[in-house]
Enzyme design. Structure first.
Site, PDB file in Angstrom:
ATOM      1  N   CYS A 158      48.281  18.904  60.284  1.00  0.00           N
ATOM      2  CA  CYS A 158      48.269  18.395  61.659  1.00  0.00           C
ATOM      3  C   CYS A 158      46.985  17.604  61.921  1.00  0.00           C
ATOM      4  O   CYS A 158      46.150  17.983  62.748  1.00  0.00           O
ATOM      5  CB  CYS A 158      48.411  19.545  62.652  1.00  0.00           C
ATOM      6  SG  CYS A 158      50.029  20.317  62.605  1.00  0.00           S
ATOM      7  N   THR A 159      46.818  16.525  61.199  1.00  0.00           N
ATOM      8  CA  THR A 159      45.694  15.620  61.399  1.00  0.00           C
ATOM      9  C   THR A 159      46.090  14.239  60.909  1.00  0.00           C
ATOM     10  O   THR A 159      46.744  14.110  59.852  1.00  0.00           O
ATOM     11  CB  THR A 159      44.424  16.092  60.656  1.00  0.00           C
ATOM     12  OG1 THR A 159      43.452  15.040  60.673  1.00  0.00           O
ATOM     13  CG2 THR A 159      44.725  16.464  59.216  1.00  0.00           C
TER      14      THR A 159
END
Length: 401
Positions: free
Chosen positions: A352-353
């Site tokens: 999640c980046t």
């Protein structure tokens, strides 16, 4: 850049078809290192470099024990940068006096272990020198040491500059004469100098200039040495191509110049063993990172290939390990390398980046879920330079084939 053959449109790693290798490994993602590619690289180096050169492997490039064990039988020594790496090096059976230990922040625990083992410690500061001497006295051992010199020059156009200007690495050249005078008054077994000016260089003329300057610096420093120089580590710096437009390093002019430098050194430092310390150049092109496609999606006109691997396993390929402007490592679809149909895609990981990118806007054969994405040039500074615990995703593994 492709060091690996293709058979029936499938990549072969260590002579094994990629899908079969993935089944043998039992999971994706994984790193695979090809022993033949490493062996061939060593043979090529031996054939072109002066025979007087001692080749060392810098374990920091890839510390997998099986890889280090293999290289211990092909090289003349091992260079470590931590207590963990030193243990791996000693486990190979390599003689302790052929192992050197560098790094600007060695703890007393690490120094004590190094002194007890008998490896050569590359001293990075005056304070470290005093601590080594104190530890040696406590253990009734005369520590083997060399002085790591921070030169007054740098390796131009190198991927990572290790010298010139203020640096945490080594003792500034102008301070070395006083350090050598102090060594004469301490119970230290002085060997010589470690002069490492930079890494990842593809320009022969830059390497030639740096190596020429390195020998001249060693001669100047040797005038103050408390005993004859028996060991001269001139570093490495040999690069490998990663990005479009980069060409492999032409070693012939470097080798020719080295022969002249070595011939002169025989006269000026007749007792010196000359060491070239290489890491990436020995293993970088021998490794691949393999991950599996788990999703394919379209977002506002762009295609995203989502894999189960990413920056937590391969920080360098994501562009977050020293790149100023992100560039793609060479990538392929390993289970069908060539296809009549292709597409422009972004290959990303599961994190999640937005930093979790393995390839940006790259042309690949049309991809389906379950395909295997392969990142080349992954044998050095891959897993051991990555934050594997980031976001608590599953760990990857390494195999040597």
């Amino acid at each position: 850049m492709m060091q690996f053959p293709i058979q029936d449109n499938e990549l072969l790693i260590g002579g094994i078809p990629l899908t079969r290798l993935a089944s043998r490994v039992g999971q994706t993602p994984f790193y695979a290192y090809d022993r033949k590619v490493i062996t061939d690289r060593l043979q090529q180096l031996r054939a072109i470099l002066p025979k007087e050169i001692h080749l060392h492997y810098a374990i920091k490039a890839n510390s997998m024990p099986a890889v280090v064990q293999h290289l211990s039988g092909l090289t003349d020594g091992l260079d470590v940068a931590s207590l963990g790496e030193m243990k791996v090096a000693l486990d190979t059976g390599m003689a302790a006096d052929k192992i050197s230990f560098a790094g600007p922040g060695k703890s007393d625990k690490e120094l004590t272990a190094a002194v007890a083992a008998g490896v050569t410690i590359n001293m990075e500061s005056e304070g470290e020198m005093e601590r080594i001497a104190t530890i040696g006295n406590k253990l009734s051992i005369q520590p083997r040491v060399s002085v790591r010199v921070n030169p007054d020059f740098e390796l131009k156009t190198s991927g990572m500059k290790m010298s010139g200007g203020p640096k945490p690495f080594g003792i500034d050249a102008e301070r070395v004469p006083d350090v050598l005078k102090r060594i004469a008054n301490l119970s230290l077994d002085f060997q010589g100098f470690h002069i490492f000016s930079g890494s990842q260089n593809l320009r022969p003329e830059a390497l030639i200039e740096a190596q020429t300057n390195t020998f001249e610096l060693a001669y100047r420093m040797a005038e103050y040495a408390p005993s004859p120089i028996t060991w001269l580590n001139i570093g490495g710096g040999f690069g490998i191509p990663y990005f479009p437009g980069e060409k492999p390093l032409d070693l012939q002019p470097v080798a020719d110049n080295l022969q002249s430098l070595v011939d002169e050194c025989k006269t000026r430092l007749p007792d010196a063993e000359i060491v070239i310390e290489l890491g990436r150049y020995l293993v970088g092109e021998a490794g691949v990172y393999v991950c599996e496609v788990i999703d394919k999606k379209i977002s506002r006109g762009e295609t995203f290939i989502v894999t189960n691997g990413g920056l937590h396993h391969h920080l360098a390929a994501s562009g977050n390990f020293g790149q100023v402007i992100r560039k793609n490592y060479p990538v392929c679809v390993g289970n069908h390398v060539v296809s009549e149909n292709s597409e422009i895609v972004n290959v990303v990981g599961p994190l999640c980046t937005p930093l979790d990118i393995l390839a940006n806007k790259i042309e690949l054969p049309v991809i389906t879920i379950g395909d295997l994405i392969v990142v080349y040039q992954s044998g050095a500074y891959g897993l051991n330079a990555s934050p594997q615990g980031f976001l608590s995703h599953p760990a990857t593994i390494e195999v040597f084939v």
